[in-house]
Enzyme design. Sequence first.
Site, PDB file in Angstrom:
ATOM      1  N   GLU A 251      48.508  60.593  47.560  1.00  0.00           N
ATOM      2  CA  GLU A 251      49.899  60.868  47.855  1.00  0.00           C
ATOM      3  C   GLU A 251      49.544  60.501  50.121  1.00  0.00           C
ATOM      4  O   GLU A 251      49.119  60.311  50.641  1.00  0.00           O
ATOM      5  CB  GLU A 251      49.374  62.170  48.325  1.00  0.00           C
ATOM      6  CG  GLU A 251      50.282  63.410  46.734  1.00  0.00           C
ATOM      7  CD  GLU A 251      50.952  63.124  46.261  1.00  0.00           C
ATOM      8  OE1 GLU A 251      52.318  62.345  47.400  1.00  0.00           O
ATOM      9  OE2 GLU A 251      51.575  64.190  45.502  1.00  0.00           O
ATOM     10  N   CYS A 285      54.261  63.100  57.556  1.00  0.00           N
ATOM     11  CA  CYS A 285      54.661  61.683  56.022  1.00  0.00           C
ATOM     12  C   CYS A 285      55.717  61.471  55.488  1.00  0.00           C
ATOM     13  O   CYS A 285      56.014  60.727  55.673  1.00  0.00           O
ATOM     14  CB  CYS A 285      53.824  62.266  54.864  1.00  0.00           C
ATOM     15  SG  CYS A 285      53.755  63.515  54.087  1.00  0.00           S
TER      16      CYS A 285
HETATM   17  P1  NAD Z   1      43.384  58.490  56.294  1.00  0.00           P
HETATM   18  O1  NAD Z   1      43.633  57.595  55.765  1.00  0.00           O
HETATM   19  O2  NAD Z   1      42.992  57.831  57.536  1.00  0.00           O
HETATM   20  O3  NAD Z   1      42.654  59.896  56.121  1.00  0.00           O
HETATM   21  C1  NAD Z   1      42.607  60.890  55.153  1.00  0.00           C
HETATM   22  C2  NAD Z   1      41.269  61.048  54.457  1.00  0.00           C
HETATM   23  O4  NAD Z   1      40.195  60.463  53.617  1.00  0.00           O
HETATM   24  C3  NAD Z   1      39.862  61.214  55.329  1.00  0.00           C
HETATM   25  O5  NAD Z   1      39.866  62.637  54.919  1.00  0.00           O
HETATM   26  C4  NAD Z   1      39.205  60.713  56.163  1.00  0.00           C
HETATM   27  O6  NAD Z   1      37.800  61.340  56.061  1.00  0.00           O
HETATM   28  C5  NAD Z   1      39.714  60.486  53.969  1.00  0.00           C
HETATM   29  N1  NAD Z   1      38.211  58.736  54.268  1.00  0.00           N
HETATM   30  C6  NAD Z   1      38.569  57.499  55.020  1.00  0.00           C
HETATM   31  N2  NAD Z   1      38.141  56.740  54.465  1.00  0.00           N
HETATM   32  C7  NAD Z   1      37.946  56.869  52.788  1.00  0.00           C
HETATM   33  C8  NAD Z   1      37.274  56.497  51.659  1.00  0.00           C
HETATM   34  N3  NAD Z   1      36.357  55.232  51.854  1.00  0.00           N
HETATM   35  N4  NAD Z   1      36.958  56.674  50.969  1.00  0.00           N
HETATM   36  C9  NAD Z   1      37.477  58.286  50.233  1.00  0.00           C
HETATM   37  N5  NAD Z   1      37.898  58.897  51.777  1.00  0.00           N
HETATM   38  C10 NAD Z   1      38.130  58.160  53.224  1.00  0.00           C
HETATM   39  O7  NAD Z   1      44.748  59.616  56.484  1.00  0.00           O
HETATM   40  P2  NAD Z   1      45.014  60.523  57.540  1.00  0.00           P
HETATM   41  O8  NAD Z   1      45.126  59.143  59.564  1.00  0.00           O
HETATM   42  O9  NAD Z   1      43.690  61.230  57.482  1.00  0.00           O
HETATM   43  O10 NAD Z   1      46.536  61.501  56.966  1.00  0.00           O
HETATM   44  C11 NAD Z   1      47.156  60.072  58.088  1.00  0.00           C
HETATM   45  C12 NAD Z   1      48.150  59.669  56.299  1.00  0.00           C
HETATM   46  O11 NAD Z   1      47.813  60.650  55.519  1.00  0.00           O
HETATM   47  C13 NAD Z   1      49.502  58.814  57.017  1.00  0.00           C
HETATM   48  O12 NAD Z   1      49.601  57.455  56.554  1.00  0.00           O
HETATM   49  C14 NAD Z   1      50.578  60.126  56.147  1.00  0.00           C
HETATM   50  O13 NAD Z   1      52.038  59.866  55.978  1.00  0.00           O
HETATM   51  C15 NAD Z   1      49.200  60.815  55.248  1.00  0.00           C
HETATM   52  N6  NAD Z   1      49.587  61.374  54.715  1.00  0.00           N
HETATM   53  C16 NAD Z   1      50.570  61.717  53.474  1.00  0.00           C
HETATM   54  C17 NAD Z   1      51.229  62.781  52.847  1.00  0.00           C
HETATM   55  C18 NAD Z   1      51.798  62.681  51.109  1.00  0.00           C
HETATM   56  O14 NAD Z   1      51.353  63.893  50.447  1.00  0.00           O
HETATM   57  N7  NAD Z   1      51.993  61.401  50.712  1.00  0.00           N
HETATM   58  C19 NAD Z   1      51.040  64.358  53.390  1.00  0.00           C
HETATM   59  C20 NAD Z   1      50.157  64.023  54.604  1.00  0.00           C
HETATM   60  C21 NAD Z   1      49.619  62.942  55.686  1.00  0.00           C
END
Ligand code: NAD
Length: 511
Positions: A251, A285
């Site tokens: 997502e 998002c």
């Molecule tokens: P992010 O990708 O920076 O982090 C998301 C999660 O991934 C965090 O818990 C982080 O610690 C973890 N992470 C980071 N590196 C990783 C790795 N190498 N392996 C596994 N996990 C890892 O995103 P964010 O800044 O926390 O969230 C914002 C983003 O999320 C925006 O792009 C937003 O659009 C998206 N989002 C999407 C939805 C949806 O349902 N499609 C909902 C909410 C947010």
Amino acid sequence: MSTTHPNPPATSASGPADGVETFESLDPATGDVVGVHPVAGPEDVALAVERAREAAVWWSALSFEERAEHLLTWRSVITRRIAQRAALSRSETGKPTADAQLEIALAIDHVAWAAKHAKKVLGPKRVSPGLVMANQAASVEYKPLGVVGVIGPWNYPVFTPMGSIAYALAAGNTVVFKPSEYTPGVGVWLADTLTEVVGGIPVLQTVTGLGPTGAALCTSGVDKLAFTGSTATGKKVMAACAERLTPVIIEAGGKDSLIVDEDADLAKAAEAALWGGMANAGQTCIGTERVYVHEKVFDAFVSEITEQARGLRAGGDDAAKIGPITMPSQVDVIRGHVQDAVDRGATAVVGGPDAVGERFVQPTILTHVPEDSTAITEETFGPTLAVNPVRDMDEAVRLTNAGKYGLAGAVFSRKRGMEVARQIRSGMTSINGVITFAGVPGLPFGGVGDSGFGRIHGPDGLKEFTYAKAITRQRFSPPLTLTSFARTAKDEKGLATIVTLLHGGKKTLRG
Ligand code: NAD
């Protein structure tokens, strides 16, 4: 050793033990430390998954009704403590308390829906065996996968991961949850409250940490990994999960547009665009980032939204309807998008480059934004809107679909809403409203393209955390022996006759 994290959360009741590596979370409005959490390493994650696997023996053996009972009790506990949870969320994300409450209210509804519908969606169902296999009773049921890993973002720290957690649990899985490093306190809170309800059995555990903790969860041997976050991290998650053929749900980000037709209620469309673009400081998002308005009503729409934006402001005080930018690094991204658009000819009718401060970004509405500027092509994740005129609805759809993302969107039109909505390449569209689909628990939620794949919520969301199990049971000896070396020429001829009767004619669906 302590890693100072650039931003957010609050501690679990006990706090990390001495000698454990920790990270700090900061209040994004003030920079104050609001919590210290342990950094879970690969061994800690492996241990959590092992505990989850043991807990799954008990949890998966419960009936749907028994699991529903526990989940509905959890739902009630969360509901009764909504103020406590909202305060925690406010300190971790900076979002206004009312927004935090709205988010949790929606999440609660999903817990209830998943609990109440799991049996109907996943329980055994008869399937017609067809004429050739008429001697068989056929059925399908959906079995839990085992242990599901959930990795969450910070922007909706309850609603977003709950779309995976509640549905995975209702389907009979146990869950190990890695919340964002910006909102670990909310994650710990969720696991603590469910553990309390199920008498200490770890059906939901939280492992806190930064990216590497999430990476460890990907390769820990969980039976499925549900990731919500940025597209860039989603790609890393998928690559890591490929090592063990662990299936994934991604997502990811979005760049949703709101389309305004010439016959739309402009006041309502402006109100929706403003809220869809600015609520939660634009860190949604499925938030509105682009607006395409029919040229005949463009000027009227811009006047309307500019008027409605008057008085709307970001701040750390209780009266401010917009909070800070939760992740400090995003401020530069927002500034870059706004500056790029203005440098290339866009007009700032509200805010502009000067509206981007250190922690807060004031509402910014840009018009006539070049379609190849970053404010149109990349996720901005700030309280900004790019509003452009279009000749007609075909152009609005073409521009909406031109991007790499395909998460959600909205259409405002009195007559053509459905027609336009169906042409938008995205997982969800709301007509004459914004983000409304997210509050309907029976609807699937997810995207296409760079917004990811897989679905949470609704029947699709329940099935996502299961595998289909098909069973045939022989009721009486078959009239024709087909699956045996004892098959005779008479059996083969009989099969040919039946197949010709069934499929040899020229009949189509239309008869
Ligand atoms: P992010 O990708 O920076 O982090 C998301 C999660 O991934 C965090 O818990 C982080 O610690 C973890 N992470 C980071 N590196 C990783 C790795 N190498 N392996 C596994 N996990 C890892 O995103 P964010 O800044 O926390 O969230 C914002 C983003 O999320 C925006 O792009 C937003 O659009 C998206 N989002 C999407 C939805 C949806 O349902 N499609 C909902 C909410 C947010």
